[in-house]
Design a protein around this motif. Structure first.
Motif, PDB file in Angstrom:
ATOM      1  N   VAL A 178       0.845  -1.202   0.000  1.00 26.98           N
ATOM      2  CA  VAL A 178       0.000   0.000   0.000  1.00 26.98           C
ATOM      3  C   VAL A 178       0.878   1.249   0.000  1.00 26.98           C
ATOM      4  N   ALA A 179       1.920   1.247   0.834  1.00 29.55           N
ATOM      5  CA  ALA A 179       2.829   2.395   0.904  1.00 29.55           C
ATOM      6  C   ALA A 179       3.494   2.640  -0.443  1.00 29.55           C
ATOM      7  N   ARG A 185       2.213   7.510  -6.402  1.00 33.69           N
ATOM      8  CA  ARG A 185       1.325   8.645  -6.674  1.00 33.69           C
ATOM      9  C   ARG A 185       2.052   9.973  -6.425  1.00 33.69           C
ATOM     10  N   ILE A 186       2.871   9.996  -5.384  1.00 35.57           N
ATOM     11  CA  ILE A 186       3.639  11.213  -5.105  1.00 35.57           C
ATOM     12  C   ILE A 186       4.598  11.504  -6.254  1.00 35.57           C
ATOM     13  N   ASP A 196      -0.014  20.750  -6.049  1.00 37.51           N
ATOM     14  CA  ASP A 196      -1.186  20.424  -5.231  1.00 37.51           C
ATOM     15  C   ASP A 196      -1.395  18.919  -5.123  1.00 37.51           C
ATOM     16  N   ALA A 197      -1.238  18.214  -6.242  1.00 35.09           N
ATOM     17  CA  ALA A 197      -1.429  16.764  -6.227  1.00 35.09           C
ATOM     18  C   ALA A 197      -0.347  16.073  -5.400  1.00 35.09           C
ATOM     19  N   ALA A 198       0.899  16.562  -5.502  1.00 35.91           N
ATOM     20  CA  ALA A 198       1.992  15.966  -4.735  1.00 35.91           C
ATOM     21  C   ALA A 198       1.775  16.153  -3.241  1.00 35.91           C
ATOM     22  N   VAL A 199       1.370  17.351  -2.848  1.00 34.34           N
ATOM     23  CA  VAL A 199       1.116  17.617  -1.430  1.00 34.34           C
ATOM     24  C   VAL A 199      -0.053  16.773  -0.937  1.00 34.34           C
ATOM     25  N   ALA A 200      -1.118  16.674  -1.736  1.00 33.91           N
ATOM     26  CA  ALA A 200      -2.276  15.873  -1.337  1.00 33.91           C
ATOM     27  C   ALA A 200      -1.897  14.400  -1.189  1.00 33.91           C
ATOM     28  N   THR A 204      -2.011  12.200   2.308  1.00 33.54           N
ATOM     29  CA  THR A 204      -2.727  10.929   2.387  1.00 33.54           C
ATOM     30  C   THR A 204      -1.808   9.817   2.866  1.00 33.54           C
ATOM     31  N   HIS A 205      -0.600   9.774   2.325  1.00 33.08           N
ATOM     32  CA  HIS A 205       0.373   8.739   2.692  1.00 33.08           C
ATOM     33  C   HIS A 205       0.697   8.785   4.183  1.00 33.08           C
ATOM     34  N   LEU A 206       1.035   9.965   4.690  1.00 37.49           N
ATOM     35  CA  LEU A 206       1.401  10.070   6.106  1.00 37.49           C
ATOM     36  C   LEU A 206       0.189   9.848   7.015  1.00 37.49           C
TER      37      LEU A 206
END
Length: 240
Positions: A178-179, A185-186, A196-200, A204-206
């Motif tokens: 999953v990680a 995605r990052i 914006d997508a990278a930060v989102a 989500t990951h953290l």
């Protein structure tokens, strides 16, 4: 034992920095579990140095939240409550989101290739401890293009404080697949230069990682080996 990996070898830094680094790594690897009492005389003998750099290294680790120093007990490897772990992740999310927002516009092809290579290494890694080592490298590589060493240092302190809990999660529950999808995605957002997508994706990951650790360790009484304790409780441990 200070480490399961053989004699202590100090890097070419100041003695205090080298001792602090070795102890920090031993704590994050789980070689020095929570409750372990760190005695200055023993550590001085182990590292082959005087007590002065040992004392300074312990003060440094206390400032990072990895140990507690009290007048009568001395230095003890600390354990986090769930509330403290959640606070660490709240701060991590804020700081790493800033680092990523600065890094994405500056990331070049070499940075992207390094991130891809680290993901591939983690895909092939079956040892949880080594997977987490590469995971640390991956997050450091995410921040590197930002060119903000002080910010990266702050994030690294927080990560190392929580890394011992990640090792419990990976060892007992897995979650690496999953990680890895979250990591991809990052990186995809980096490649599109979509801040914006990278930060989102990072948030989500953290957040998902925190949820996994919290779920696994929410009942510390039922898990005596847990590195997380109930609020205000610290167990007695072994001496080092």
């Amino acid at each position: 034992m200070l480490s399961r990996r053989g004699p202590v070898k100090l890097a070419r830094k100041t003695t205090q920095e080298a001792v602090a680094g070795a102890l920090r790594e031993a704590i994050s690897q789980g070689d020095l579990p929570h409750g372990t009492r760190l005695t200055q005389d023993y550590l001085a003998a182990q590292f082959g140095v005087s007590r002065i750099p040992i004392r300074e290294a312990l003060w440094q680790l206390e400032s990072e939240g990895l140990i507690e120093i009290t007048p009568h007990r001395g230095a003890v490897v600390s354990a986090l409550t769930l509330q403290e772990l959640q606070e660490i992740y709240e701060i991590r999310i804020a700081l790493e989101a800033l680092a990523v927002s600065l890094a994405v516009p500056r990331a070049g092809e070499a940075d992207l290739k390094k991130l891809d290579a680290l993901i591939s290494e983690m895909d092939d890694q079956t040892d949880p401890a080594l997977w987490l080592d590469r995971n640390r490298d991956f997050h450091n590589a995410l921040h590197a293009p930002a060119g903000r060493p002080r910010l990266s240092d702050l994030v690294d302190i927080l990560r190392r404080n929580s890394e011992r809990y990640l090792r419990v999660l990976v060892r007992l529950m897995g979650r690496t697949s999953v990680a890895q999808e979250e990591h991809r995605r990052i990186v995809e957002a980096y490649r599109r230069r979509d801040v914006d997508a990278a930060v989102a994706a990072l948030r989500t990951h953290l957040s998902n990682t925190l949820a996994g650790v919290s779920e696994l360790l929410r009942d510390p009484v039922a898990r005596p080996d847990s590195p997380i304790t109930t609020a205000g409780h610290r167990e007695e441990g072994t001496h080092v």
